[in-house]
Design a protein around this motif. Sequence first.
Motif, PDB file in Angstrom:
ATOM      1  N   ARG A   8       0.822  -1.215   0.000  1.00 15.80           N
ATOM      2  CA  ARG A   8       0.000   0.000   0.000  1.00 15.80           C
ATOM      3  C   ARG A   8       0.855   1.263   0.000  1.00 15.80           C
ATOM      4  NH1 ARG A   8      -5.009  -1.412   4.217  1.00 15.80           N
ATOM      5  NH2 ARG A   8      -5.953  -3.042   2.902  1.00 15.80           N
ATOM      6  N   TRP A   9       1.872   1.293   0.854  1.00 18.81           N
ATOM      7  CA  TRP A   9       2.727   2.473   0.906  1.00 18.81           C
ATOM      8  C   TRP A   9       3.567   2.615  -0.360  1.00 18.81           C
ATOM      9  CZ3 TRP A   9       5.057   3.866   6.354  1.00 18.81           C
ATOM     10  CH2 TRP A   9       4.012   3.992   7.263  1.00 18.81           C
ATOM     11  N   GLN A  10       3.894   1.475  -0.987  1.00 22.72           N
ATOM     12  CA  GLN A  10       4.686   1.529  -2.205  1.00 22.72           C
ATOM     13  C   GLN A  10       3.914   2.185  -3.340  1.00 22.72           C
ATOM     14  OE1 GLN A  10       7.808   0.687  -2.031  1.00 22.72           O
ATOM     15  NE2 GLN A  10       8.408   0.893  -4.169  1.00 22.72           N
ATOM     16  N   LYS A  11       2.595   2.064  -3.330  1.00 23.60           N
ATOM     17  CA  LYS A  11       1.778   2.712  -4.355  1.00 23.60           C
ATOM     18  C   LYS A  11       1.818   4.232  -4.225  1.00 23.60           C
ATOM     19  CE  LYS A  11      -1.436  -1.185  -4.798  1.00 23.60           C
ATOM     20  NZ  LYS A  11      -2.828  -1.663  -4.562  1.00 23.60           N
TER      21      LYS A  11
ATOM     22  N   LEU B 171      10.004   2.459   4.330  1.00 30.31           N
ATOM     23  CA  LEU B 171       9.385   3.162   5.458  1.00 30.31           C
ATOM     24  C   LEU B 171       8.769   2.178   6.440  1.00 30.31           C
ATOM     25  CD1 LEU B 171       7.649   6.134   3.577  1.00 30.31           C
ATOM     26  CD2 LEU B 171       9.667   6.249   5.062  1.00 30.31           C
ATOM     27  N   VAL B 172       8.087   1.171   5.912  1.00 29.93           N
ATOM     28  CA  VAL B 172       7.498   0.146   6.775  1.00 29.93           C
ATOM     29  C   VAL B 172       8.587  -0.551   7.585  1.00 29.93           C
ATOM     30  CG1 VAL B 172       6.302  -2.084   6.800  1.00 29.93           C
ATOM     31  CG2 VAL B 172       5.470  -0.234   5.343  1.00 29.93           C
ATOM     32  N   SER B 173       9.660  -0.952   6.923  1.00 24.51           N
ATOM     33  CA  SER B 173      10.734  -1.670   7.608  1.00 24.51           C
ATOM     34  C   SER B 173      11.458  -0.782   8.610  1.00 24.51           C
ATOM     35  CB  SER B 173      11.728  -2.215   6.582  1.00 24.51           C
ATOM     36  OG  SER B 173      11.117  -3.173   5.754  1.00 24.51           O
ATOM     37  N   GLY B 174      11.775   0.435   8.194  1.00 26.11           N
ATOM     38  CA  GLY B 174      12.512   1.334   9.076  1.00 26.11           C
ATOM     39  C   GLY B 174      11.777   1.620  10.374  1.00 26.11           C
ATOM     40  N   TRP B 175      10.488   1.946  10.263  1.00 23.55           N
ATOM     41  CA  TRP B 175       9.710   2.207  11.472  1.00 23.55           C
ATOM     42  C   TRP B 175       9.523   0.942  12.302  1.00 23.55           C
ATOM     43  CZ3 TRP B 175       9.648   6.627  13.518  1.00 23.55           C
ATOM     44  CH2 TRP B 175       9.634   7.783  12.745  1.00 23.55           C
TER      45      TRP B 175
ATOM     46  N   LEU C 203       7.814  -7.017  10.515  1.00 24.94           N
ATOM     47  CA  LEU C 203       7.265  -6.164   9.459  1.00 24.94           C
ATOM     48  C   LEU C 203       8.214  -6.048   8.272  1.00 24.94           C
ATOM     49  CD1 LEU C 203       5.782  -3.094  11.407  1.00 24.94           C
ATOM     50  CD2 LEU C 203       4.482  -4.801  10.134  1.00 24.94           C
ATOM     51  N   ASN C 204       9.505  -6.173   8.521  1.00 26.98           N
ATOM     52  CA  ASN C 204      10.496  -5.916   7.466  1.00 26.98           C
ATOM     53  C   ASN C 204      10.693  -7.072   6.504  1.00 26.98           C
ATOM     54  OD1 ASN C 204      13.302  -7.436   7.684  1.00 26.98           O
ATOM     55  ND2 ASN C 204      12.515  -7.216   9.759  1.00 26.98           N
ATOM     56  N   THR C 205      10.231  -8.264   6.855  1.00 19.56           N
ATOM     57  CA  THR C 205      10.633  -9.467   6.124  1.00 19.56           C
ATOM     58  C   THR C 205      10.286  -9.402   4.642  1.00 19.56           C
ATOM     59  OG1 THR C 205      10.211 -10.706   8.154  1.00 19.56           O
ATOM     60  CG2 THR C 205      10.533 -11.971   6.140  1.00 19.56           C
ATOM     61  N   GLY C 206       9.001  -9.236   4.324  1.00 20.76           N
ATOM     62  CA  GLY C 206       8.603  -9.146   2.923  1.00 20.76           C
ATOM     63  C   GLY C 206       9.132  -7.902   2.233  1.00 20.76           C
ATOM     64  N   PRO C 207       8.976  -6.716   2.853  1.00 22.48           N
ATOM     65  CA  PRO C 207       9.412  -5.481   2.194  1.00 22.48           C
ATOM     66  C   PRO C 207      10.882  -5.438   1.809  1.00 22.48           C
ATOM     67  CG  PRO C 207       7.876  -4.948   3.941  1.00 22.48           C
ATOM     68  CD  PRO C 207       8.130  -6.429   4.037  1.00 22.48           C
ATOM     69  N   LEU C 208      11.793  -5.798   2.715  1.00 21.51           N
ATOM     70  CA  LEU C 208      13.210  -5.677   2.389  1.00 21.51           C
ATOM     71  C   LEU C 208      13.646  -6.675   1.324  1.00 21.51           C
ATOM     72  CD1 LEU C 208      15.006  -4.912   5.780  1.00 21.51           C
ATOM     73  CD2 LEU C 208      14.202  -3.343   4.017  1.00 21.51           C
TER      74      LEU C 208
ATOM     75  N   GLY D 227      17.257   0.372  11.214  1.00 13.56           N
ATOM     76  CA  GLY D 227      16.278   1.376  10.805  1.00 13.56           C
ATOM     77  C   GLY D 227      16.924   2.554  10.112  1.00 13.56           C
ATOM     78  N   VAL D 228      18.077   2.980  10.600  1.00 11.75           N
ATOM     79  CA  VAL D 228      18.798   4.094   9.970  1.00 11.75           C
ATOM     80  C   VAL D 228      19.156   3.751   8.526  1.00 11.75           C
ATOM     81  CG1 VAL D 228      20.927   5.453  10.020  1.00 11.75           C
ATOM     82  CG2 VAL D 228      19.710   4.964  12.157  1.00 11.75           C
ATOM     83  N   PHE D 229      19.659   2.542   8.294  1.00 16.85           N
ATOM     84  CA  PHE D 229      20.024   2.135   6.934  1.00 16.85           C
ATOM     85  C   PHE D 229      18.805   2.094   6.014  1.00 16.85           C
ATOM     86  CE2 PHE D 229      23.942   0.074   8.826  1.00 16.85           C
ATOM     87  CZ  PHE D 229      24.841   0.889   8.153  1.00 16.85           C
ATOM     88  N   CYS D 230      17.633   1.720   6.547  1.00 17.00           N
ATOM     89  CA  CYS D 230      16.422   1.705   5.720  1.00 17.00           C
ATOM     90  C   CYS D 230      16.099   3.095   5.193  1.00 17.00           C
ATOM     91  CB  CYS D 230      15.236   1.175   6.521  1.00 17.00           C
ATOM     92  SG  CYS D 230      15.244  -0.596   6.800  1.00 17.00           S
ATOM     93  N   PHE D 231      16.197   4.090   6.061  1.00 20.44           N
ATOM     94  CA  PHE D 231      15.872   5.446   5.634  1.00 20.44           C
ATOM     95  C   PHE D 231      16.928   6.017   4.691  1.00 20.44           C
ATOM     96  CE2 PHE D 231      13.264   5.187   9.541  1.00 20.44           C
ATOM     97  CZ  PHE D 231      12.038   5.478   8.957  1.00 20.44           C
ATOM     98  N   VAL D 232      18.177   5.622   4.873  1.00 20.48           N
ATOM     99  CA  VAL D 232      19.229   6.023   3.925  1.00 20.48           C
ATOM    100  C   VAL D 232      18.959   5.393   2.559  1.00 20.48           C
ATOM    101  CG1 VAL D 232      21.688   5.874   3.377  1.00 20.48           C
ATOM    102  CG2 VAL D 232      20.956   6.375   5.725  1.00 20.48           C
ATOM    103  N   CYS D 233      18.565   4.126   2.547  1.00 24.24           N
ATOM    104  CA  CYS D 233      18.256   3.433   1.301  1.00 24.24           C
ATOM    105  C   CYS D 233      17.131   4.121   0.541  1.00 24.24           C
ATOM    106  CB  CYS D 233      17.881   1.982   1.602  1.00 24.24           C
ATOM    107  SG  CYS D 233      17.561   0.970   0.150  1.00 24.24           S
ATOM    108  N   GLY D 234      16.178   4.683   1.267  1.00 25.91           N
ATOM    109  CA  GLY D 234      15.055   5.355   0.634  1.00 25.91           C
ATOM    110  C   GLY D 234      15.462   6.516  -0.255  1.00 25.91           C
TER     111      GLY D 234
END
Length: 414
Positions: free
Chosen positions: A279-282, A290-294, A328-333, A393-400
């Motif tokens: 949903r957020w990816q849309k 964002l889902v994984s980082g949070w 929460l991160n499993t599928g998204p990452l 979480g920090v790396f997730c937001f950097v990846c974004g």
Amino acid sequence: MKEPVSLAYRRYALGLLLAVNLLNYIDRQVLFAVFPLIKADLSITDTELGLLGSAFMVSYMVIAPVFGWLGDHWDRVKLASTGVVIWSFATILAGFAPGYRSLLAARATVGVGEASFGTVSPGLIADFFEKEKRGSVLSWFYVAIPVGSALGYLLGGVLGQRFGWHSAFLMVGLPGLLVAVPLWFLRTPERQMADDQPAAGQGEGLVGYLQLFYNRSFVTNTLAMAAMTFAIGGLAQWIPTFLFRTHALNVEKANLMFGAVTVVAGILGTLAGGILGDRWQKKSSKGYLLVSGWGFFIGAPFAAWAILAGDVPSCMAAIFMAEFFLFLNTGPLNTVIINVTNPGMRAMAFAVNIFFIHALGDAISPSILGWFSDQWGLRNALLSTPLVMALAGVFCFVCGRFVAHDMAQAEPAP
């Protein structure tokens, strides 16, 4: 051009791969359930216990690039099926291990077999389903992580307590030989790529694979997964023993409680992550991140609470919350890896990812935490893990910051 695969067959393929992945994690986690029994029987230190977990991860990560290359060039289904046979036989052999060295060798061989399946299976699923559903579909596949892990703890705890740790390995290893047969005959899906887009590994050789290290989204996403794997791998290995030592629960009860919490929190968290990620990816190209980082940021304080809690109910409640947000991160990452890499080299992309997340993660964290435990006690050792979760979480937001560009470069033209 192959004939289109029906929806019913795609669902069958997903179900079969999910079942295999379930056994994957049962065989992987059963070791940790019987840690106290092995320690008492073999009279070994916590550092040596940690090395049993590290042996699996070291062989898993070292052999993964080999299977990654093979997966981009050979039949991925046959590779996956062969891997199932290898790790199942190795798990059974662990049940006959007379001492520490033979058990160490058996666990290292389990890593070889699981590396084959782990490198090719996500790409197989991605090729069975369309891009818009990848997050949700992969979340169903990765439900096997909490469910299989929980079953590993439950079966290991019950069988180990009642029949001994040798019997636990023997009984969980046998089912893998059965599912390897239908997996061998699974139809291999056609790789989803444009006609003018060559497989990077095939068209450019080593240079194509080296491009992964210039893919900033792939690198930072892998670093996030490595930090997560360090923390989660250490916690998964040591929490049952922590409950045994700190809260005076016997092996069976400790693993039953931890397994029950893990399966519920893991299923809910994994599926929620897939749904929220899609949903957020849309709405944004960095929705999965964002889902994984949070999830990492919210889960870390709960992990600290679980370790510091003075009673069992508070500890288990905190573990439930920590696992929900971390899963929460499993599928998204994993979906991010698929979305930012060339379809023709996804097996190698997952192989490289597997190598680094385990080399920097749970190949070393069990032994490091075991050494910390020998020096300062298990509770103090485990308190290092929430900080590493926050780093993920920090790396997730950097990846974004990079993911939109790298997705555009990787996806075939419509």
